[in-house]
Design a protein around this motif. Structure first.
Motif, PDB file in Angstrom:
ATOM      1  N   VAL A 176       0.843  -1.195   0.000  1.00 59.96           N
ATOM      2  CA  VAL A 176       0.000   0.000   0.000  1.00 59.96           C
ATOM      3  C   VAL A 176       0.878   1.245   0.000  1.00 59.96           C
ATOM      4  N   SER A 177       0.512   2.210  -0.842  1.00 63.95           N
ATOM      5  CA  SER A 177       1.260   3.460  -0.887  1.00 63.95           C
ATOM      6  C   SER A 177       0.944   4.321   0.329  1.00 63.95           C
ATOM      7  N   VAL A 178       1.794   5.293   0.618  1.00 57.88           N
ATOM      8  CA  VAL A 178       1.619   6.161   1.779  1.00 57.88           C
ATOM      9  C   VAL A 178       0.343   6.977   1.635  1.00 57.88           C
ATOM     10  N   LYS A 179      -0.412   7.122   2.716  1.00 56.22           N
ATOM     11  CA  LYS A 179      -1.644   7.889   2.697  1.00 56.22           C
ATOM     12  C   LYS A 179      -1.352   9.383   2.539  1.00 56.22           C
ATOM     13  N   ASN A 180      -2.282  10.071   1.875  1.00 59.52           N
ATOM     14  CA  ASN A 180      -2.136  11.508   1.688  1.00 59.52           C
ATOM     15  C   ASN A 180      -3.118  12.309   2.533  1.00 59.52           C
ATOM     16  N   GLU A 181      -3.871  11.644   3.399  1.00 58.60           N
ATOM     17  CA  GLU A 181      -4.849  12.344   4.226  1.00 58.60           C
ATOM     18  C   GLU A 181      -4.149  13.228   5.248  1.00 58.60           C
ATOM     19  N   GLU A 182      -4.741  14.401   5.489  1.00 61.92           N
ATOM     20  CA  GLU A 182      -4.168  15.340   6.456  1.00 61.92           C
ATOM     21  C   GLU A 182      -4.331  14.826   7.881  1.00 61.92           C
ATOM     22  N   LYS A 183      -5.474  14.206   8.177  1.00 63.71           N
ATOM     23  CA  LYS A 183      -5.743  13.736   9.532  1.00 63.71           C
ATOM     24  C   LYS A 183      -5.403  12.251   9.660  1.00 63.71           C
ATOM     25  N   LEU A 184      -4.905  11.871  10.827  1.00 66.34           N
ATOM     26  CA  LEU A 184      -4.726  10.458  11.134  1.00 66.34           C
ATOM     27  C   LEU A 184      -6.094   9.827  11.362  1.00 66.34           C
ATOM     28  N   THR A 185      -6.196   8.532  11.084  1.00 69.79           N
ATOM     29  CA  THR A 185      -7.469   7.821  11.226  1.00 69.79           C
ATOM     30  C   THR A 185      -7.468   6.943  12.461  1.00 69.79           C
ATOM     31  N   ILE A 186      -8.483   7.115  13.294  1.00 77.09           N
ATOM     32  CA  ILE A 186      -8.722   6.239  14.439  1.00 77.09           C
ATOM     33  C   ILE A 186      -9.843   5.280  14.085  1.00 77.09           C
ATOM     34  N   LEU A 187      -9.608   4.005  14.287  1.00 74.03           N
ATOM     35  CA  LEU A 187     -10.642   2.991  14.094  1.00 74.03           C
ATOM     36  C   LEU A 187     -11.094   2.485  15.460  1.00 74.03           C
ATOM     37  N   ILE A 188     -12.392   2.587  15.731  1.00 70.88           N
ATOM     38  CA  ILE A 188     -12.977   2.006  16.940  1.00 70.88           C
ATOM     39  C   ILE A 188     -13.638   0.702  16.531  1.00 70.88           C
ATOM     40  N   ALA A 189     -13.101  -0.418  17.012  1.00 70.76           N
ATOM     41  CA  ALA A 189     -13.585  -1.737  16.581  1.00 70.76           C
ATOM     42  C   ALA A 189     -13.701  -2.657  17.788  1.00 70.76           C
ATOM     43  N   PRO A 190     -14.828  -2.617  18.488  1.00 70.86           N
ATOM     44  CA  PRO A 190     -14.997  -3.448  19.687  1.00 70.86           C
ATOM     45  C   PRO A 190     -15.416  -4.873  19.356  1.00 70.86           C
ATOM     46  N   SER A 191     -15.388  -5.706  20.381  1.00 72.29           N
ATOM     47  CA  SER A 191     -15.983  -7.027  20.283  1.00 72.29           C
ATOM     48  C   SER A 191     -17.499  -6.868  20.470  1.00 72.29           C
ATOM     49  N   TRP A 192     -18.231  -7.981  20.605  1.00 64.80           N
ATOM     50  CA  TRP A 192     -19.701  -7.866  20.632  1.00 64.80           C
ATOM     51  C   TRP A 192     -20.317  -8.431  21.911  1.00 64.80           C
ATOM     52  N   PHE A 193     -19.515  -8.621  22.948  1.00 63.87           N
ATOM     53  CA  PHE A 193     -20.047  -9.176  24.194  1.00 63.87           C
ATOM     54  C   PHE A 193     -20.768  -8.093  25.006  1.00 63.87           C
ATOM     55  N   ASP A 194     -21.586  -8.508  25.966  1.00 57.56           N
ATOM     56  CA  ASP A 194     -22.211  -7.557  26.879  1.00 57.56           C
ATOM     57  C   ASP A 194     -21.111  -6.893  27.700  1.00 57.56           C
ATOM     58  N   GLY A 195     -21.024  -5.608  27.624  1.00 60.37           N
ATOM     59  CA  GLY A 195     -19.951  -4.904  28.310  1.00 60.37           C
ATOM     60  C   GLY A 195     -18.913  -4.347  27.365  1.00 60.37           C
ATOM     61  N   CYS A 196     -19.105  -4.514  26.055  1.00 60.61           N
ATOM     62  CA  CYS A 196     -18.165  -3.979  25.075  1.00 60.61           C
ATOM     63  C   CYS A 196     -18.278  -2.448  25.015  1.00 60.61           C
ATOM     64  N   ILE A 197     -17.406  -1.826  24.262  1.00 59.97           N
ATOM     65  CA  ILE A 197     -17.400  -0.366  24.132  1.00 59.97           C
ATOM     66  C   ILE A 197     -18.758   0.160  23.693  1.00 59.97           C
ATOM     67  N   PHE A 198     -19.362  -0.490  22.726  1.00 58.98           N
ATOM     68  CA  PHE A 198     -20.658  -0.020  22.212  1.00 58.98           C
ATOM     69  C   PHE A 198     -21.750  -0.082  23.279  1.00 58.98           C
ATOM     70  N   ASP A 199     -21.608  -0.992  24.226  1.00 55.85           N
ATOM     71  CA  ASP A 199     -22.618  -1.137  25.283  1.00 55.85           C
ATOM     72  C   ASP A 199     -22.379  -0.218  26.472  1.00 55.85           C
ATOM     73  N   THR A 200     -21.138   0.240  26.641  1.00 61.27           N
ATOM     74  CA  THR A 200     -20.804   0.890  27.905  1.00 61.27           C
ATOM     75  C   THR A 200     -20.385   2.350  27.807  1.00 61.27           C
TER      76      THR A 200
END
Length: 371
Positions: A176-200
């Protein structure tokens, strides 16, 4: 596909014995099967691919010598009557609920879709009914053997297979070539159990991240969307409040990880893919443990996802998210020398090599009967 079309397709399938059957709960899981399917086909082996996903891309693009069928209503019936030499899945709990073993299937093989341990995040009997397990590393073999001894289980064939997705991620990143985006990208990717980021703490997390100069992408686990539809709809509405944030709709986690600078997760196996594949440290939200087996301590083995957490990232309490800017600075510090550290740890924990993969391929081919 209507019920009657499915009925006809299922009964047509049951008339013949298959060589190798793959079952995929979602098109998302094809990435774990892809190389194995391609190599089996190149060896002249016929494959039947069963999916429960109406959007599975293989329904429209199946290779030659590969049957692809979507089954929704008759899946439990099909499982119990199937005739095949080998059946391969990434779905645990075979035989424990709706999906029973068929007496006409020679060997059931389990393939991991996460490189975590076998005894904390999975139910106690998750792998009891499988004949063979394609292990990602020696730690899984030790856990499974200990469970067999402790619970008086029959001995399974444990194959030193590795975790192919890591190799695929590493190859893709190097191309993959180097990204040209000005902002860094944060990915929020939780698991799916009760108590995950999306639940809490998703509201608090997004609020804090909105104050910082990052592009933020949320990627939900397919099981979260399936099992918690109302919660996911609320998250979709919530993210509309924040410009520069979006829901990830890329079908492959590989594509998303390639463009990710910072991963935020909880107890998800994606942490392994990011740390060992992309070779960048992870920001963990210290939610409660993901425990699907309350008896996991009986094995007296610390799960790998707990034991190496501090080696592959930095943790923050969900109650202290106002400190997230400082934690992101800690990640930058940790990234120095991180690539070499992950290469060393990877060789210690995982079987990843072409010879390990070939062990799994040869095992499947050896189980085909020419009846």
């Amino acid at each position: 596909m209507s019920f009657f079309s499915e009925y006809s397709a299922v009964f047509k399938l049951l008339k013949e014995k298959q060589q190798v059957v793959f079952y995929s709960e979602s098109g998302y899981y094809y990435q774990y099967f892809e190389k194995l399917i391609q190599d089996l086909l190149s060896n002249g082996i016929e494959i039947c691919y069963i999916t429960s996903d109406a959007k599975d891309p293989l329904l429209a693009t199946a290779p030659a010598k590969m049957k692809v069928i979507r089954v929704k209503w008759l899946l439990g019936f099909l499982f119990s009557k199937l005739k095949a030499d080998v059946m391969i899945m990434t779905m645990p709990d075979l035989g424990n609920y709706l999906f029973k073993r068929s007496p006409e299937v020679g060997v059931y093989v389990y393939m991991f879709h996460a490189a975590v341990s076998t005894h904390q995040q999975y139910k106690k009997a998750a792998f009891f009914s499988y004949d063979a397990i394609f292990c990602t590393g020696e730690y899984q073999q030790k856990e499974i053997r200990k469970a067999e001894e402790l619970y008086g289980l029959r001995t399974k064939n444990l194959i030193s297979y590795g975790y192919l997705l890591l190799d695929k991620i590493q190859r893709s990143v190097s191309s993959v070539s180097v990204k040209n985006e000005e902002k860094l990208t944060i990915l929020i990717a939780p698991s799916w159990f009760d108590g995950c980021i999306f639940d809490t703490c998703i509201e608090e997390l997004l609020s804090e991240l909105s104050k910082l100069p990052y592009k933020v992408v949320l990627r939900s686990h397919p099981e979260f969307e399936k099992r918690k539809k109302k919660s996911f709809k609320k998250i979709q509405q919530l993210i509309k409040q924040y410009p520069g944030m979006e829901i990830d709709r890329l079908p492959s986690v590989l594509e998303r990880l390639q463009s990710t600078d910072i991963l935020i997760t909880d107890r998800s196996g994606i942490a392994f893919e990011f740390a060992f594949g992309i070779k960048k440290p992870v920001l963990f939200i210290d939610t409660s443990l993901k425990i699907n087996n309350p008896d996991y301590k009986e094995l007296e083995i610390e799960p790998i996802e707990n034991s190496i957490r501090s080696e592959i990232g930095v943790a923050i309490s969900p109650n202290n998210l106002e400190q997230i800017k400082d934690k992101l600075i800690e990640l930058q510090v940790m990234s120095v020398g991180f690539k070499q550290k992950m290469e060393n740890l990877s060789s210690e924990f995982f079987y990843n090599s072409e010879s390990a993969y070939k062990t799994g391929l040869d095992y499947i081919i050896s189980k085909l009967r020419n009846d």
